[in-house]
Enzyme design. Structure first.
Site, PDB file in Angstrom:
ATOM      1  N   ILE A 107      -1.680 134.549 -15.323  1.00 13.35           N
ATOM      2  CA  ILE A 107      -2.181 133.166 -15.199  1.00 13.35           C
ATOM      3  C   ILE A 107      -1.044 132.177 -15.430  1.00 13.35           C
ATOM      4  CG2 ILE A 107      -3.916 131.507 -16.007  1.00 13.35           C
ATOM      5  CD1 ILE A 107      -5.538 133.956 -17.050  1.00 13.35           C
ATOM      6  N   LYS A 115      -9.502 135.190 -30.324  1.00 13.31           N
ATOM      7  CA  LYS A 115      -9.571 133.935 -29.548  1.00 13.31           C
ATOM      8  C   LYS A 115     -10.385 132.899 -30.307  1.00 13.31           C
ATOM      9  CE  LYS A 115      -7.049 134.835 -26.150  1.00 13.31           C
ATOM     10  NZ  LYS A 115      -5.906 134.041 -25.744  1.00 13.31           N
ATOM     11  N   ARG A 136     -20.917 150.267 -19.510  1.00 14.72           N
ATOM     12  CA  ARG A 136     -19.752 150.265 -20.398  1.00 14.72           C
ATOM     13  C   ARG A 136     -20.150 149.590 -21.711  1.00 14.72           C
ATOM     14  NH1 ARG A 136     -14.430 147.171 -18.182  1.00 14.72           N
ATOM     15  NH2 ARG A 136     -15.835 145.402 -18.388  1.00 14.72           N
ATOM     16  N   SER A 157     -11.310 131.933 -23.886  1.00 15.75           N
ATOM     17  CA  SER A 157     -12.007 132.841 -22.973  1.00 15.75           C
ATOM     18  C   SER A 157     -13.505 132.700 -23.129  1.00 15.75           C
ATOM     19  CB  SER A 157     -11.583 134.278 -23.321  1.00 15.75           C
ATOM     20  OG  SER A 157     -12.422 135.218 -22.696  1.00 15.75           O
ATOM     21  N   ASP A 175       8.658 133.990 -23.030  1.00 13.32           N
ATOM     22  CA  ASP A 175       7.860 135.194 -22.797  1.00 13.32           C
ATOM     23  C   ASP A 175       8.685 136.380 -23.287  1.00 13.32           C
ATOM     24  OD1 ASP A 175       6.491 137.463 -21.431  1.00 13.32           O
ATOM     25  OD2 ASP A 175       5.418 135.880 -20.355  1.00 13.32           O
ATOM     26  N   PHE A 205     -13.410 131.944 -17.356  1.00 12.17           N
ATOM     27  CA  PHE A 205     -14.410 132.975 -17.059  1.00 12.17           C
ATOM     28  C   PHE A 205     -13.662 134.213 -16.527  1.00 12.17           C
ATOM     29  CE2 PHE A 205     -18.590 131.577 -18.407  1.00 12.17           C
ATOM     30  CZ  PHE A 205     -18.162 130.454 -19.092  1.00 12.17           C
ATOM     31  N   TYR A 215     -10.408 141.375 -29.861  1.00  6.61           N
ATOM     32  CA  TYR A 215      -9.801 140.430 -28.922  1.00  6.61           C
ATOM     33  C   TYR A 215     -10.559 139.104 -28.933  1.00  6.61           C
ATOM     34  CZ  TYR A 215      -8.850 137.937 -24.617  1.00  6.61           C
ATOM     35  OH  TYR A 215      -8.573 136.944 -23.721  1.00  6.61           O
ATOM     36  N   THR A 231     -15.261 134.960 -23.472  1.00  8.64           N
ATOM     37  CA  THR A 231     -15.634 136.011 -24.432  1.00  8.64           C
ATOM     38  C   THR A 231     -16.080 135.406 -25.766  1.00  8.64           C
ATOM     39  OG1 THR A 231     -14.936 138.175 -25.259  1.00  8.64           O
ATOM     40  CG2 THR A 231     -13.330 136.427 -25.428  1.00  8.64           C
TER      41      THR A 231
HETATM   42  P1  NAD Z   1      -0.751 138.464 -19.077  1.00 10.43           P
HETATM   43  O1  NAD Z   1      -0.633 139.643 -19.957  1.00 10.43           O
HETATM   44  O2  NAD Z   1      -0.461 138.634 -17.625  1.00 10.43           O
HETATM   45  O3  NAD Z   1       0.180 137.278 -19.615  1.00 10.43           O
HETATM   46  C1  NAD Z   1       0.495 137.108 -20.965  1.00 10.43           C
HETATM   47  C2  NAD Z   1       2.005 136.956 -21.078  1.00 10.43           C
HETATM   48  O4  NAD Z   1       2.340 136.790 -22.468  1.00 10.43           O
HETATM   49  C3  NAD Z   1       2.775 138.185 -20.579  1.00 10.43           C
HETATM   50  O5  NAD Z   1       3.784 137.771 -19.685  1.00 10.43           O
HETATM   51  C4  NAD Z   1       3.358 138.805 -21.853  1.00 10.43           C
HETATM   52  O6  NAD Z   1       4.611 139.421 -21.605  1.00 10.43           O
HETATM   53  C5  NAD Z   1       3.460 137.598 -22.760  1.00 10.43           C
HETATM   54  N1  NAD Z   1       3.395 137.915 -24.187  1.00 10.43           N
HETATM   55  C6  NAD Z   1       2.543 138.769 -24.824  1.00 10.43           C
HETATM   56  N2  NAD Z   1       2.798 138.782 -26.142  1.00 10.43           N
HETATM   57  C7  NAD Z   1       3.825 137.925 -26.352  1.00 10.43           C
HETATM   58  C8  NAD Z   1       4.538 137.500 -27.511  1.00 10.43           C
HETATM   59  N3  NAD Z   1       4.276 138.005 -28.730  1.00 10.43           N
HETATM   60  N4  NAD Z   1       5.529 136.591 -27.358  1.00 10.43           N
HETATM   61  C9  NAD Z   1       5.828 136.097 -26.127  1.00 10.43           C
HETATM   62  N5  NAD Z   1       5.191 136.450 -25.005  1.00 10.43           N
HETATM   63  C10 NAD Z   1       4.201 137.355 -25.116  1.00 10.43           C
HETATM   64  O7  NAD Z   1      -2.217 137.862 -19.298  1.00 10.43           O
HETATM   65  P2  NAD Z   1      -2.996 136.721 -18.488  1.00 10.43           P
HETATM   66  O8  NAD Z   1      -4.115 137.358 -17.767  1.00 10.43           O
HETATM   67  O9  NAD Z   1      -2.040 135.872 -17.740  1.00 10.43           O
HETATM   68  O10 NAD Z   1      -3.623 135.922 -19.711  1.00 10.43           O
HETATM   69  C11 NAD Z   1      -2.994 134.774 -20.240  1.00 10.43           C
HETATM   70  C12 NAD Z   1      -3.827 134.248 -21.388  1.00 10.43           C
HETATM   71  O11 NAD Z   1      -5.147 133.952 -20.919  1.00 10.43           O
HETATM   72  C13 NAD Z   1      -4.001 135.238 -22.549  1.00 10.43           C
HETATM   73  O12 NAD Z   1      -3.948 134.511 -23.760  1.00 10.43           O
HETATM   74  C14 NAD Z   1      -5.388 135.796 -22.325  1.00 10.43           C
HETATM   75  O13 NAD Z   1      -5.996 136.214 -23.526  1.00 10.43           O
HETATM   76  C15 NAD Z   1      -6.101 134.597 -21.738  1.00 10.43           C
HETATM   77  N6  NAD Z   1      -7.266 134.971 -20.907  1.00 10.43           N
HETATM   78  C16 NAD Z   1      -7.098 135.856 -19.881  1.00 10.43           C
HETATM   79  C17 NAD Z   1      -8.186 136.232 -19.108  1.00 10.43           C
HETATM   80  C18 NAD Z   1      -8.055 137.242 -18.005  1.00 10.43           C
HETATM   81  O14 NAD Z   1      -9.058 137.846 -17.623  1.00 10.43           O
HETATM   82  N7  NAD Z   1      -6.874 137.468 -17.453  1.00 10.43           N
HETATM   83  C19 NAD Z   1      -9.437 135.681 -19.375  1.00 10.43           C
HETATM   84  C20 NAD Z   1      -9.576 134.769 -20.422  1.00 10.43           C
HETATM   85  C21 NAD Z   1      -8.459 134.418 -21.183  1.00 10.43           C
HETATM   86  C1  WQD Z   2     -16.521 142.690 -14.660  1.00 12.05           C
HETATM   87  C2  WQD Z   2     -17.750 143.465 -14.223  1.00 12.05           C
HETATM   88  C3  WQD Z   2     -18.130 145.452 -15.526  1.00 12.05           C
HETATM   89  C4  WQD Z   2     -14.512 147.548 -14.231  1.00 12.05           C
HETATM   90  C5  WQD Z   2     -13.228 140.920 -19.412  1.00 12.05           C
HETATM   91  C6  WQD Z   2     -13.059 140.542 -20.853  1.00 12.05           C
HETATM   92  C7  WQD Z   2     -13.108 139.057 -20.997  1.00 12.05           C
HETATM   93  C8  WQD Z   2     -12.111 138.369 -20.051  1.00 12.05           C
HETATM   94  C9  WQD Z   2     -12.216 138.864 -18.663  1.00 12.05           C
HETATM   95  C10 WQD Z   2     -10.106 137.885 -21.262  1.00 12.05           C
HETATM   96  C11 WQD Z   2     -18.582 143.998 -15.397  1.00 12.05           C
HETATM   97  C12 WQD Z   2     -17.809 145.810 -14.096  1.00 12.05           C
HETATM   98  C13 WQD Z   2     -15.510 146.608 -14.400  1.00 12.05           C
HETATM   99  C14 WQD Z   2     -14.805 148.773 -13.563  1.00 12.05           C
HETATM  100  C15 WQD Z   2     -17.073 148.019 -13.279  1.00 12.05           C
HETATM  101  N1  WQD Z   2     -10.758 138.602 -20.446  1.00 12.05           N
HETATM  102  N2  WQD Z   2     -16.772 146.832 -13.936  1.00 12.05           N
HETATM  103  N3  WQD Z   2     -16.093 148.941 -13.113  1.00 12.05           N
HETATM  104  O1  WQD Z   2     -15.866 142.555 -18.802  1.00 12.05           O
HETATM  105  O2  WQD Z   2     -16.538 140.396 -17.614  1.00 12.05           O
HETATM  106  O3  WQD Z   2     -14.485 140.448 -18.967  1.00 12.05           O
HETATM  107  O4  WQD Z   2     -12.197 140.295 -18.650  1.00 12.05           O
HETATM  108  O5  WQD Z   2     -10.460 136.994 -21.939  1.00 12.05           O
HETATM  109  O6  WQD Z   2     -12.840 138.785 -22.327  1.00 12.05           O
HETATM  110  O7  WQD Z   2     -14.113 141.133 -21.608  1.00 12.05           O
HETATM  111  O8  WQD Z   2     -14.524 141.674 -16.829  1.00 12.05           O
HETATM  112  O9  WQD Z   2     -13.461 142.701 -14.863  1.00 12.05           O
HETATM  113  O10 WQD Z   2     -13.786 144.099 -16.948  1.00 12.05           O
HETATM  114  O11 WQD Z   2     -15.774 143.463 -15.593  1.00 12.05           O
HETATM  115  O12 WQD Z   2     -18.223 148.228 -12.868  1.00 12.05           O
HETATM  116  O13 WQD Z   2     -13.965 149.656 -13.412  1.00 12.05           O
HETATM  117  O14 WQD Z   2     -17.313 144.631 -13.502  1.00 12.05           O
HETATM  118  O15 WQD Z   2     -19.106 146.303 -16.060  1.00 12.05           O
HETATM  119  O16 WQD Z   2     -19.926 143.935 -15.007  1.00 12.05           O
HETATM  120  P1  WQD Z   2     -15.476 141.331 -18.096  1.00 12.05           P
HETATM  121  P2  WQD Z   2     -14.281 143.032 -16.052  1.00 12.05           P
END
Ligand code: NAD
Ligand code: WQD
Length: 333
Positions: free
Chosen positions: A12, A152, A291, A124, A31, A177, A148, A126
């Protein structure tokens, strides 16, 4: 503005850096590359038309963070750096609290020492746990079911407490989301290490032929087709949301909280069908048991972000799948 982006080489973060550069901001990325690679910074430079400053450092390293703030006159911080795998957080809770919570405290303390008082935090959906009702509004009850999610929510609470003690700070909590998709150039996207935890990268690897079939976790939920429903949001829409949140911090103090979602929910099978249309292949799948910890339905109320940020997601699941597939194919070559 000059913006420090922690975790800016990540999924992201990299997309957000591109949008920040397009909006005219200067960027410093910190990073530790624990879940990303340095070549992403070059790709961000290509897409953004200008190079960010890149510093390889761990946000928990006080001396390194001190140097970053001493060397760069930062106006605001966007804080993505952290660990994000739910299952891993259950197995390694101390590591998750250390990186996500302790890391955020070191960051806030360093900001305070350097009079930087604007921060956007990656929270998140979450933090809503299993919601009582959908769509989920920002004022809904907060509860978490794994380390996790707890990390957050802790950081959100720390930031809310800090804003009470330091009312001249401006803090935006963005609750994402389900971020999916990739930049339409195919240059940056999500390439998880090991077996993907999340649905979209798993489907993409099945389409590529790297995995035999998708396990669909449960078809007995009270949903349209029995599979879980989520609010999938295109990562570029999400990235643009951060630029809007940064604008909002120009003239606001205190804590502002926004859901970043589309307001619509798609089932697992909706996503499978959309991906099949995007890649022109059949995605084999098998229905498996639910799951642990999964919820039936989760989608955002988006009116607050629309009204206060002037932001609304534009990209549909067809684009999410097409862009994911373009990026996935680029990984094969
Ligand atoms: P990502 O793992 O791709 O990016 C996180 C980055 O942070 C990575 O480049 C990693 O190398 C770096 N990093 C980790 N620990 C570090 C540290 N101690 N010091 C410096 N850098 C560090 O993840 P993302 O999907 O881009 O997520 C970014 C943020 O958004 C995270 O905080 C995650 O919890 C939050 N988030 C992600 C999702 C999702 O589904 N991807 C959903 C909700 C919230
Ligand atoms: C989506 C749907 C699964 C994998 C997670 C974290 C949440 C946020 C986003 C960071 C669900 C189904 C999944 C598979 C499947 N991350 N599924 N087979 O669980 O909504 O959220 O990621 O903040 O905190 O909990 O996302 O992509 O894992 O699942 O059927 O192999 O797909 O059951 O219904 P989720 P997901």
């Amino acid at each position: 503005m000059k913006v420090l982006v922690t975790g800016g080489a990540g999924y992201i973060g990299s997309h957000t850096c591109v949008e920040l550069l397009h909006a005219g901001h200067d960027i410093v990325i910190v990073d530790d590359l624990s879940n990303s690679t340095a070549d992403v910074v070059e790709r961000v430079t290509t897409l953004g038309g200008r190079a960010p400053v890149f510093i390889e450092a761990d946000i928990r390293d006080r001396a390194a963070m001190e140097q970053v703030f001493a060397a760069h006159a930062v106006d605001a911080v966007i804080h993505f750096a952290g660990l994000k795998a739910v299952g891993e957080s259950v197995a390694q809770p101390l590591r998750y609290y250390d990186v996500n919570v302790h890391g955020s405290i070191v960051l806030l303390e360093t900001m305070a020492r350097h009079n930087v008082r604007k921060i956007i935090f990656s929270s998140s959906a979450t933090v809503y746990g299993d919601p009582d009702t959908v769509p989920i509004r920002e004022e809904s009850a907060l509860r978490t079911t794994n380390p996790y999610g707890a990390s957050k929510l802790m950081v959100e609470n720390i930031m809310r407490d800090h804003a009470k003690a330091a009312p001249d700070w401006g803090i935006v909590l963005l609750r994402y989301f389900n971020p999916v998709g990739a930049h339409e150039s195919g240059l940056i996207g999500e390439d998880p290490r090991g077996i993907p935890n999340n649905l979209m990268p798993f489907i993409a690897q099945v389409a590529e032929g790297r995995r035999e079939r998708l396990s669909v976790f449960g078809d007995d939920y009270p949903t349209t087709d029995g599979t879980g429903m989520r609010d999938y949001i295109h990562v570029v829409d999400l990235a643009i949301g951060h630029v809007k949140a940064l604008n909002k911090l120009d003239d606001n103090h205190g804590v502002l909280t926004y859901n970043l979602g589309t307001g619509a929910a798609s089932s697992v099978l909706d996503m499978v069908r959309a991906f099949e249309r995007a890649c022109g292949k059949t995605i084999p799948y098998k229905i498996e048991p639910r799951r642990a910890g999964d919820i039936a339905v989760c989608y955002a109320a988006t009116d607050v972000a629309e009204r206060e940020l002037g932001w609304k997601a534009q990209r549909n699941i067809e684009q999410m799948c097409a862009d994911t597939w373009r990026y996935q194919r680029s990984l094969i070559r």
